[in-house]
Design a protein around this motif. Structure first.
Motif, short mmCIF file in Angstrom:
data_model
loop_
_atom_site.label_atom_id
_atom_site.label_comp_id
_atom_site.label_asym_id
_atom_site.label_seq_id
_atom_site.Cartn_x
_atom_site.Cartn_y
_atom_site.Cartn_z
N ASP A 152 0.83 -1.20 0.00
CA ASP A 152 0.00 0.00 0.00
C ASP A 152 0.87 1.25 0.00
O ASP A 152 0.57 2.22 -0.71
N TYR A 153 1.95 1.26 0.78
CA TYR A 153 2.86 2.40 0.82
C TYR A 153 3.45 2.66 -0.56
O TYR A 153 3.45 3.81 -1.03
N PHE A 154 3.93 1.61 -1.21
CA PHE A 154 4.54 1.79 -2.52
C PHE A 154 3.51 2.25 -3.56
O PHE A 154 3.80 3.07 -4.43
N LYS A 155 2.29 1.75 -3.45
CA LYS A 155 1.23 2.17 -4.37
C LYS A 155 0.95 3.67 -4.20
O LYS A 155 0.86 4.41 -5.18
N ARG A 156 0.83 4.11 -2.94
CA ARG A 156 0.58 5.53 -2.69
C ARG A 156 1.75 6.39 -3.14
O ARG A 156 1.56 7.47 -3.68
N LYS A 157 2.96 5.89 -2.95
CA LYS A 157 4.16 6.64 -3.34
C LYS A 157 4.21 6.81 -4.86
O LYS A 157 4.53 7.89 -5.36
N VAL A 158 3.89 5.74 -5.60
CA VAL A 158 3.89 5.81 -7.06
C VAL A 158 2.82 6.80 -7.53
O VAL A 158 3.07 7.61 -8.43
N GLU A 159 1.63 6.76 -6.92
CA GLU A 159 0.57 7.69 -7.29
C GLU A 159 0.99 9.14 -7.01
O GLU A 159 0.77 10.03 -7.83
N PHE A 160 1.62 9.37 -5.86
CA PHE A 160 2.08 10.71 -5.50
C PHE A 160 3.12 11.21 -6.50
O PHE A 160 3.03 12.33 -6.99
N LEU A 161 4.09 10.36 -6.80
CA LEU A 161 5.14 10.76 -7.73
C LEU A 161 4.59 11.01 -9.13
O LEU A 161 5.01 11.94 -9.82
N SER A 162 3.64 10.20 -9.55
CA SER A 162 3.02 10.40 -10.87
C SER A 162 2.31 11.75 -10.93
O SER A 162 2.42 12.47 -11.93
N THR A 163 1.61 12.09 -9.87
CA THR A 163 0.92 13.38 -9.81
C THR A 163 1.93 14.53 -9.86
O THR A 163 1.72 15.51 -10.58
N GLN A 164 3.02 14.40 -9.12
CA GLN A 164 4.04 15.45 -9.11
C GLN A 164 4.70 15.59 -10.48
O GLN A 164 4.99 16.71 -10.93
N ILE A 165 4.94 14.47 -11.15
CA ILE A 165 5.54 14.52 -12.48
C ILE A 165 4.62 15.26 -13.44
O ILE A 165 5.07 16.09 -14.24
N GLU A 166 3.33 14.98 -13.39
CA GLU A 166 2.36 15.66 -14.25
C GLU A 166 2.37 17.17 -13.99
O GLU A 166 2.32 17.97 -14.92
N LYS A 167 2.43 17.56 -12.71
CA LYS A 167 2.46 18.99 -12.37
C LYS A 167 3.72 19.66 -12.93
O LYS A 167 3.66 20.75 -13.49
N VAL A 168 4.86 19.00 -12.77
CA VAL A 168 6.12 19.58 -13.24
C VAL A 168 6.12 19.67 -14.76
O VAL A 168 6.59 20.66 -15.34
N GLN A 169 5.57 18.66 -15.44
CA GLN A 169 5.50 18.69 -16.89
C GLN A 169 4.62 19.84 -17.36
O GLN A 169 4.94 20.53 -18.34
N GLN A 170 3.51 20.08 -16.68
CA GLN A 170 2.62 21.19 -17.03
C GLN A 170 3.34 22.52 -16.88
O GLN A 170 3.26 23.38 -17.75
#
Length: 114
Positions: free
Chosen positions: A57-75
């Motif tokens: 669960d921790y790794f799943k949440r971490k991947v989701e968080f990082l994916s969201t941050q990557i999208e923000k930085v790309q924008q």
């Protein structure tokens, strides 16, 4: 993070022997004592013991968080690239206008031939 999740999923209580990486090319034989709990690195040298389910669960949440941050930085990167392109376009227009003014001024300074 996905590698860590895959490793946790492959833990098998019946197979406790494994190779532990010491460097990129050197491994030592190891044995898992507790297949129900794992020690995970949560960053900056801190480790937490969690159950297999909690670790996944921790790794799943971490991947989701990082994916969201990557999208923000790309924008933000796309927006900055658009602003940069607009600035370059304005500067090129000003440079062309300046060059035309210099050509007109140079032509006016030439004496007329008779």
């Amino acid at each position: 993070m996905t590698d860590a999740s895959n490793c946790i999923r492959q833990l098998n209580p019946e197979k406790t022997d494994l190779l532990v990486p010491v460097t990129g090319s050197m491994f030592v034989r190891g044995e898992v004592e507790d297949c129900e709990n794992v020690l995970i690195d949560i960053g900056t040298g801190y480790y937490v013991e969690k159950s297999l389910e909690d670790a996944l669960d921790y790794f799943k949440r971490k991947v989701e968080f990082l994916s969201t941050q990557i999208e923000k930085v790309q924008q933000v990167g796309r927006e900055k690239s658009n602003v940069r392109a607009a600035i370059i376009e304005v500067l090129e227009g000003k440079m062309q206008a300046q060059a035309q003014l210099q050509q007109v001024a140079a032509q006016q300074k030439k004496p007329a031939k008779a």
